[in-house]
Scaffold this motif. Structure first.
Motif, PDB file in Angstrom:
ATOM      1  N   SER A  55     -21.962  11.976  43.348  1.00 30.79           N
ATOM      2  CA  SER A  55     -21.182  13.159  42.985  1.00 30.79           C
ATOM      3  C   SER A  55     -21.283  14.257  44.036  1.00 30.79           C
ATOM      4  N   THR A  56     -22.503  14.492  44.523  1.00 28.68           N
ATOM      5  CA  THR A  56     -22.732  15.638  45.401  1.00 28.68           C
ATOM      6  C   THR A  56     -22.456  15.335  46.867  1.00 28.68           C
ATOM      7  N   TYR A  57     -23.013  14.231  47.363  1.00 26.32           N
ATOM      8  CA  TYR A  57     -22.988  14.012  48.814  1.00 26.32           C
ATOM      9  C   TYR A  57     -21.909  13.047  49.284  1.00 26.32           C
ATOM     10  N   ILE A  58     -21.416  12.203  48.376  1.00 30.79           N
ATOM     11  CA  ILE A  58     -20.335  11.288  48.760  1.00 30.79           C
ATOM     12  C   ILE A  58     -18.996  11.847  48.284  1.00 30.79           C
ATOM     13  N   PHE A  59     -18.914  12.111  46.985  1.00 31.79           N
ATOM     14  CA  PHE A  59     -17.672  12.617  46.424  1.00 31.79           C
ATOM     15  C   PHE A  59     -17.451  14.084  46.768  1.00 31.79           C
ATOM     16  N   GLY A  60     -18.538  14.834  46.993  1.00 31.02           N
ATOM     17  CA  GLY A  60     -18.410  16.229  47.405  1.00 31.02           C
ATOM     18  C   GLY A  60     -18.107  17.182  46.274  1.00 31.02           C
ATOM     19  N   GLN A  61     -18.595  16.888  45.072  1.00 34.88           N
ATOM     20  CA  GLN A  61     -18.377  17.759  43.919  1.00 34.88           C
ATOM     21  C   GLN A  61     -19.337  18.945  43.954  1.00 34.88           C
ATOM     22  N   TYR A  62     -18.879  20.074  43.447  1.00 34.15           N
ATOM     23  CA  TYR A  62     -19.688  21.306  43.452  1.00 34.15           C
ATOM     24  C   TYR A  62     -20.718  21.328  42.332  1.00 34.15           C
ATOM     25  N   ARG A  63     -20.785  20.284  41.492  1.00 36.38           N
ATOM     26  CA  ARG A  63     -21.571  20.364  40.251  1.00 36.38           C
ATOM     27  C   ARG A  63     -23.076  20.394  40.465  1.00 36.38           C
ATOM     28  N   ILE A  64     -23.549  20.300  41.703  1.00 40.00           N
ATOM     29  CA  ILE A  64     -24.969  20.528  41.966  1.00 40.00           C
ATOM     30  C   ILE A  64     -25.305  21.989  41.655  1.00 40.00           C
ATOM     31  N   PHE A  65     -24.323  22.890  41.805  1.00 37.43           N
ATOM     32  CA  PHE A  65     -24.546  24.306  41.492  1.00 37.43           C
ATOM     33  C   PHE A  65     -24.750  24.501  39.988  1.00 37.43           C
ATOM     34  N   SER A  66     -23.888  23.855  39.177  1.00 36.25           N
ATOM     35  CA  SER A  66     -24.039  23.985  37.737  1.00 36.25           C
ATOM     36  C   SER A  66     -25.284  23.256  37.236  1.00 36.25           C
ATOM     37  N   ALA A  67     -25.664  22.155  37.908  1.00 38.99           N
ATOM     38  CA  ALA A  67     -26.909  21.469  37.551  1.00 38.99           C
ATOM     39  C   ALA A  67     -28.107  22.375  37.830  1.00 38.99           C
ATOM     40  N   PHE A  68     -28.050  23.104  38.930  1.00 37.02           N
ATOM     41  CA  PHE A  68     -29.124  24.055  39.257  1.00 37.02           C
ATOM     42  C   PHE A  68     -29.256  25.113  38.161  1.00 37.02           C
ATOM     43  N   LEU A  69     -28.128  25.640  37.698  1.00 39.34           N
ATOM     44  CA  LEU A  69     -28.169  26.649  36.639  1.00 39.34           C
ATOM     45  C   LEU A  69     -28.717  26.072  35.341  1.00 39.34           C
ATOM     46  N   MET A  70     -28.375  24.806  35.054  1.00 46.94           N
ATOM     47  CA  MET A  70     -28.911  24.187  33.842  1.00 46.94           C
ATOM     48  C   MET A  70     -30.419  24.004  33.952  1.00 46.94           C
ATOM     49  N   TRP A  71     -30.922  23.659  35.145  1.00 48.94           N
ATOM     50  CA  TRP A  71     -32.379  23.587  35.331  1.00 48.94           C
ATOM     51  C   TRP A  71     -33.004  24.970  35.133  1.00 48.94           C
ATOM     52  N   CYS A  72     -32.298  26.016  35.558  1.00 52.40           N
ATOM     53  CA  CYS A  72     -32.786  27.385  35.312  1.00 52.40           C
ATOM     54  C   CYS A  72     -32.875  27.658  33.816  1.00 52.40           C
ATOM     55  N   VAL A  73     -31.858  27.215  33.073  1.00 54.65           N
ATOM     56  CA  VAL A  73     -31.873  27.373  31.612  1.00 54.65           C
ATOM     57  C   VAL A  73     -33.071  26.646  31.016  1.00 54.65           C
ATOM     58  N   LEU A  74     -33.288  25.396  31.449  1.00 50.76           N
ATOM     59  CA  LEU A  74     -34.377  24.592  30.888  1.00 50.76           C
ATOM     60  C   LEU A  74     -35.739  25.216  31.203  1.00 50.76           C
ATOM     61  N   TYR A  75     -35.886  25.725  32.409  1.00 54.76           N
ATOM     62  CA  TYR A  75     -37.147  26.377  32.785  1.00 54.76           C
ATOM     63  C   TYR A  75     -37.389  27.614  31.910  1.00 54.76           C
ATOM     64  N   ALA A  76     -36.333  28.401  31.701  1.00 52.84           N
ATOM     65  CA  ALA A  76     -36.465  29.618  30.893  1.00 52.84           C
ATOM     66  C   ALA A  76     -36.773  29.275  29.439  1.00 52.84           C
ATOM     67  N   VAL A  77     -36.169  28.201  28.916  1.00 49.97           N
ATOM     68  CA  VAL A  77     -36.454  27.774  27.547  1.00 49.97           C
ATOM     69  C   VAL A  77     -37.908  27.341  27.423  1.00 49.97           C
ATOM     70  N   LEU A  78     -38.384  26.573  28.398  1.00 46.38           N
ATOM     71  CA  LEU A  78     -39.778  26.106  28.382  1.00 46.38           C
ATOM     72  C   LEU A  78     -40.751  27.275  28.399  1.00 46.38           C
ATOM     73  N   LYS A  79     -40.453  28.295  29.201  1.00 47.17           N
ATOM     74  CA  LYS A  79     -41.338  29.455  29.343  1.00 47.17           C
ATOM     75  C   LYS A  79     -41.059  30.531  28.292  1.00 47.17           C
ATOM     76  N   ASN A  80     -40.147  30.228  27.353  1.00 51.18           N
ATOM     77  CA  ASN A  80     -39.789  31.155  26.275  1.00 51.18           C
ATOM     78  C   ASN A  80     -39.216  32.470  26.804  1.00 51.18           C
ATOM     79  N   LYS A  81     -38.531  32.402  27.937  1.00 51.33           N
ATOM     80  CA  LYS A  81     -37.841  33.570  28.503  1.00 51.33           C
ATOM     81  C   LYS A  81     -36.383  33.520  28.033  1.00 51.33           C
ATOM     82  N   LYS A  82     -36.159  33.930  26.807  1.00 51.72           N
ATOM     83  CA  LYS A  82     -34.863  33.735  26.163  1.00 51.72           C
ATOM     84  C   LYS A  82     -33.714  34.508  26.825  1.00 51.72           C
TER      85      LYS A  82
END
Length: 252
Positions: A55-82
């Motif tokens: 998706s990212t390096y062959i097809f060239g989709q921008y969704r690595i950016f949205s995946a990064f934001l989702m990891w930010c969400v998951l980190y904040a949920v884990l740390k209870n930073k609502k």
């Protein structure tokens, strides 16, 4: 591309995809923070996913950016930073449509009561109000069209089969609606857990389940698996509720 040499073309592609690589490093940093005691395993689960590479390096989709934001969400949920989780979720809504589908279940998981849930909804709305509304007002309909494209709406309404779309499309939406309402019912009746990490795991399982149902009844291609990839990797690390070999079959 005729005026360019092969070297120039490769250099051009490299510079165009460099932001993807930098964002990838950001994903690895957050994954390492979430799974500090299992960094190598977590990094390998994310970094070598065929979906990510394609998706990212062959097809060239921008969704690595949205995946990064989702990891930010998951980190904040884990740390209870609502508030941080809600702000990151709102930023994700600027890039994709699928977070709107996950919004209400996510708020039910994050908030302990309706007052807190409304407060978190305010944080989610903040990026949309500050950025999307002015753009929507000044773009002469382009922003609205990007979110509600008639072409995409027609494709989604047909379901996953070209034959009998008027039947399979409606049936798929009924399945999706039933799964969504059933999820809301379960979340509204659940008892609060005091076990650390339970909210994080619930957030992963619920949103992954809803996305799997969406995939089952909608027309999607391989690179849209990037929507669920952070959840899928987290599922495998937290203990997937099926035999490990099935995950390999799914990715294959």
């Amino acid at each position: 591309l005729t005026p360019y040499t092969t070297t120039q073309i490769l250099q051009l592609v490299f510079w165009m995809k460099l932001p993807y690589l930098l964002t990838e490093l950001g994903c690895l940093w957050i994954v390492g923070k979430i799974y500090a005691d299992r960094k190598v395993e977590a990094w390998n689960s994310w970094l070598w996913s065929p979906v990510l590479i394609f998706s990212t390096y062959i097809f060239g989709q921008y969704r690595i950016f949205s995946a990064f934001l989702m990891w930010c969400v998951l980190y904040a949920v884990l740390k209870n930073k609502k508030p941080l989780a809600a702000l990151s979720f709102g930023a994700l809504c600027l890039m994709e449509n699928y977070p709107f589908y996950l919004l209400l279940p996510s708020l039910l998981i994050l908030g302990e009561g309706w007052k807190e849930r409304l407060k978190l909804l305010g944080f989610v709305s903040l990026p949309l109000i500050l950025l999307l509304v002015p753009l929507a007002m000044s773009s002469k309909g382009y922003v609205f069209y990007a979110y509600f494209s008639p072409v995409i709406a027609k494709t989604v309404s047909r379901g996953i089969f070209y034959h009998y779309p008027e039947l399979t499309g409606v049936l798929g939406k009924l399945i999706l609606g039933a799964a969504f309402l059933g999820t809301l019912y379960v979340l509204l009746r659940r008892k609060r857990s005091e076990v650390p990490g339970d909210r994080y795991r619930l957030f992963i399982y619920v949103n992954a389940a809803l996305l799997f149902v969406l995939y089952a009844v909608s027309t999607t291609t391989v690179h849209y698996f990037m929507w669920i990839l952070p959840f899928f990797v987290a599922l495998r690390l937290e203990g997937q509720p099926w035999k490990k070999g099935l995950s390999t079959v799914l990715i294959a």
